[in-house]
Design an enzyme around this catalytic site. Structure first.
Site, PDB file in Angstrom:
ATOM      1  N   TYR A 111       0.821  -1.213   0.000  1.00 47.89           N
ATOM      2  CA  TYR A 111       0.000   0.000   0.000  1.00 47.89           C
ATOM      3  C   TYR A 111       0.849   1.255   0.000  1.00 47.89           C
ATOM      4  O   TYR A 111       0.415   2.328  -0.406  1.00 47.89           O
ATOM      5  CB  TYR A 111      -0.897   0.026   1.236  1.00 47.89           C
ATOM      6  CG  TYR A 111      -0.113  -0.145   2.512  1.00 47.89           C
ATOM      7  CD1 TYR A 111       0.543   0.934   3.085  1.00 47.89           C
ATOM      8  CD2 TYR A 111       0.026  -1.385   3.119  1.00 47.89           C
ATOM      9  CE1 TYR A 111       1.305   0.789   4.225  1.00 47.89           C
ATOM     10  CE2 TYR A 111       0.780  -1.547   4.259  1.00 47.89           C
ATOM     11  CZ  TYR A 111       1.416  -0.457   4.809  1.00 47.89           C
ATOM     12  OH  TYR A 111       2.173  -0.627   5.938  1.00 47.89           O
ATOM     13  N   GLY A 112       2.115   1.178   0.516  1.00 51.43           N
ATOM     14  CA  GLY A 112       2.944   2.362   0.652  1.00 51.43           C
ATOM     15  C   GLY A 112       4.044   2.141   1.666  1.00 51.43           C
ATOM     16  O   GLY A 112       4.539   1.022   1.840  1.00 51.43           O
ATOM     17  N   GLU A 113       4.373   3.203   2.380  1.00 56.03           N
ATOM     18  CA  GLU A 113       5.506   3.173   3.298  1.00 56.03           C
ATOM     19  C   GLU A 113       5.121   3.824   4.625  1.00 56.03           C
ATOM     20  O   GLU A 113       4.354   4.797   4.644  1.00 56.03           O
ATOM     21  CB  GLU A 113       6.681   3.927   2.666  1.00 56.03           C
ATOM     22  CG  GLU A 113       8.018   3.656   3.313  1.00 56.03           C
ATOM     23  CD  GLU A 113       9.167   4.224   2.483  1.00 56.03           C
ATOM     24  OE1 GLU A 113      10.330   3.937   2.807  1.00 56.03           O
ATOM     25  OE2 GLU A 113       8.889   4.968   1.512  1.00 56.03           O
ATOM     26  N   VAL A 114       5.645   3.269   5.725  1.00 58.92           N
ATOM     27  CA  VAL A 114       5.390   3.823   7.058  1.00 58.92           C
ATOM     28  C   VAL A 114       6.650   4.515   7.564  1.00 58.92           C
ATOM     29  O   VAL A 114       7.747   3.945   7.517  1.00 58.92           O
ATOM     30  CB  VAL A 114       4.959   2.722   8.046  1.00 58.92           C
ATOM     31  CG1 VAL A 114       4.749   3.323   9.444  1.00 58.92           C
ATOM     32  CG2 VAL A 114       3.680   2.048   7.570  1.00 58.92           C
ATOM     33  N   LYS A 140       1.704   6.919   7.583  1.00 63.75           N
ATOM     34  CA  LYS A 140       1.611   5.994   6.459  1.00 63.75           C
ATOM     35  C   LYS A 140       1.456   6.827   5.196  1.00 63.75           C
ATOM     36  O   LYS A 140       0.477   7.565   5.048  1.00 63.75           O
ATOM     37  CB  LYS A 140       0.432   5.039   6.634  1.00 63.75           C
ATOM     38  CG  LYS A 140       0.329   3.988   5.531  1.00 63.75           C
ATOM     39  CD  LYS A 140      -0.971   3.201   5.609  1.00 63.75           C
ATOM     40  CE  LYS A 140      -0.990   2.245   6.776  1.00 63.75           C
ATOM     41  NZ  LYS A 140      -2.172   1.334   6.707  1.00 63.75           N
ATOM     42  N   ASP A 144      -8.781  -8.238   6.664  1.00 63.85           N
ATOM     43  CA  ASP A 144      -7.363  -8.504   6.383  1.00 63.85           C
ATOM     44  C   ASP A 144      -6.591  -8.672   7.684  1.00 63.85           C
ATOM     45  O   ASP A 144      -5.525  -8.075   7.887  1.00 63.85           O
ATOM     46  CB  ASP A 144      -6.766  -7.372   5.535  1.00 63.85           C
ATOM     47  CG  ASP A 144      -5.437  -7.769   4.888  1.00 63.85           C
ATOM     48  OD1 ASP A 144      -5.146  -8.991   4.839  1.00 63.85           O
ATOM     49  OD2 ASP A 144      -4.696  -6.874   4.433  1.00 63.85           O
TER      50      ASP A 144
END
Length: 505
Positions: free
Chosen positions: A211-214, A227, A328
């Site tokens: 989904y992306g990066e934290v 996030k 999820d």
């Protein structure tokens, strides 16, 4: 005068009168004789009957005593005496027998004109009182609305002033900002969220996913997690932001939401989701680095189901909270707090359900969850998307697999020795499917072969592991309706007691 008086007395005579109430000395029951100087009388009177609300009329005839005895005084008085009409005569024998008498009922009610005046006066009074009452109520409502509106505006103004102030000594921590918010449990006002988002300072990347990066970031020297979504995951950002801002969503075992913002130009968009930061990281990372005691296992498992139970529960109030299914659940989407409890995160696939409207809100998202944790009915596509309970029961299957991951890292003492034992960390089905299994891989293992993760014998030597083993088996039952609910699991785990050293007693 004396001779005249003596003359009258000399000529005083008696009269025979008709009577229906005759004296005892009367010879005939229908006539009586007066004493000298007496007279005959006839009277009519009414006796009020409370049953019929009318007057019963009675007629009386008889002899009246002489004037010296007070008799004629009644005849010379008012026409009506205590509701009685009396007439007297001394013109001849039975002079009272055919007297005409008329009874008029005494009345205490006012005349029609007086009644109209009184009714009009009462109506005017009532109308005045009602008008005053309505005006007072409207005034109070207006005052309350003004006060509430003013208080909310002042709260927001103070929050923004605190955020924009350059004097860090006057800043309120994030917890204070939440305490000053509306209290609906749906997060901070949007203006405050955007102000916080602009003041965030990213420090270092602590995780990366599809989904992306934290990032670990700072806001006014307070650590927060940010996030940053990929541009292709805009639907996930919208959905997760919507779920986090749901009324009454906040819970100690759900990741604390702070703010969300989206910015950029026509060709480049940045989407942020700002939450509490937990230095222990995800449960997946934590279990790889740590072994846990039975007490810690109970705390992790109980707090996870407490958060899921709150998520699944619909709250009927004004405002209320819809029931939510995560869709999820996995160890990477669960964070470990400093107090040893879990916090559920990542709501990009969540489903909301409103029972009043019987509506299931499924986000238009291409993500389908994590195949390794998918329930059998998801893998074989038999899940009924029109029944919200189906989504909740799929969550329970995933929770059972997470329990299995936790239990492997719980240390137990080998019977008859002082040695301890635990398994290495592993993902569910790690020895049966590849590291990135396909739908076909998981379908073959879970649906065709009906295999579930193994339960080591050593787990029978510790009560929490025994209890958790039984719960796991019920959680991953192939028939969804046979699985436990999150609330039932929470209650079962809360009954287990531990001593001061962390052992189950």
């Amino acid at each position: 005068m004396a001779p005249k008086s003596r003359k009258k007395k000399a000529h005083a005579k008696t009269l025979t009168c008709y009577c229906n109430v005759c004296p005892e000395e009367s010879v005939d029951n229908e006539k009586c004789e007066t004493r000298p100087g007496g007279s005959c009388f006839a009277s009519v009177r009414g006796i009020y009957n409370s049953t019929t609300n009318e007057y019963d009329v009675e007629y009386e005839y008889g002899c009246m005593p002489p004037e010296q005895s007070g008799g004629l005084l009644q005849c010379r008085g008012s026409l009506y005496l205590a509701g009685q009409n009396i007439k007297c005569c001394d013109s001849g024998e039975f002079c009272n027998q055919n007297m005409e008498l008329e009874f008029q009922a005494p009345s205490t009610t006012p005349s029609p004109s007086d009644t109209q005046q009184i009714d009009q006066f009462s109506y005017n009074q009532l109308a005045l009182l009602l008008s005053l009452g309505v005006c007072a109520i409207l005034f109070l409502i207006i005052v309350l609305v003004v006060l509430v509106t003013y208080r909310r505006r002042e709260t927001k103004r103070k929050q923004v002033c605190l955020l924009e102030s350059g004097h860090s000594s006057h800043l309120s921590p994030l917890n204070d900002l939440f305490e000053q918010s509306s209290g609906s449990g749906s997060g901070l006002p949007l203006l405050v969220q955007r102000t916080i988002a602009k003041q965030i300072q990213l420090e270092k990347s602590v995780g990366r996913g599809r989904y992306g990066e934290v990032w670990l970031a700072k806001w006014r020297e307070e650590p927060v997690a940010v996030k940053v979504f990929f541009t292709t995951e805009e639907a996930s950002w919208f959905r997760e932001t919507e779920i986090y801002q749901t009324v009454l969503m906040r819970h100690e075992n759900i990741l604390g939401f702070i703010a969300a913002d989206i910015s950029g130009t026509g060709s480049y968009t940045r989407m942020f989701l700002i939450t509490d930061y937990h230095e222990n990281g995800s449960l997946h990372d934590y279990l790889q680095m740590h072994v846990i005691s039975p007490r810690s296992l109970q705390e992790l498992a109980h707090s996870l189901t407490a958060g899921l139970a709150h998520l699944h529960m619909e709250i009927f109030s004004k405002p209320g909270k819809p029931a939510i299914s995560h869709r999820d659940i996995k160890s990477r989407n669960i964070l470990v707090k400093r107090n040893g409890q879990c916090a559920i995160a990542d709501f990009g696939l969540a489903v909301k359900y409103n029972s009043e409207l019987d509506e299931i809100h499924i986000a238009p998202n291409t993500r389908v969850g994590t195949r390794r944790y998918m329930a059998p009915e998801v893998l074989d596509e038999s899940l009924n998307p029109t029944q919200f309970e189906s989504f909740k029961l799929a969550d329970i299957y995933s929770v059972g697999l997470v329990f299995w991951e936790m239990a492997r890292r719980c240390v137990t003492t080998i019977p008859g020795t002082k040695s301890t034992a635990c398994e290495d960390y592993a993902l569910p089905y790690h020895d049966m499917v590849p590291s990135d299994p396909s739908f076909e891989d998981m379908y073959d293992v879970v649906c065709t072969q009906k295999i579930r993760p193994p339960i080591p014998e050593r787990w029978q030597d510790e009560e929490i592991l025994q209890v958790l083993s039984k719960i796991m088996v019920e959680c991953w039952h192939p028939k969804p309706t046979a699985r436990l609910t999150a609330l039932r699991i929470k209650k079962s785990l809360s009954k287990i007691q531990t001593d001061g050293s962390g052992h189950i007693v």
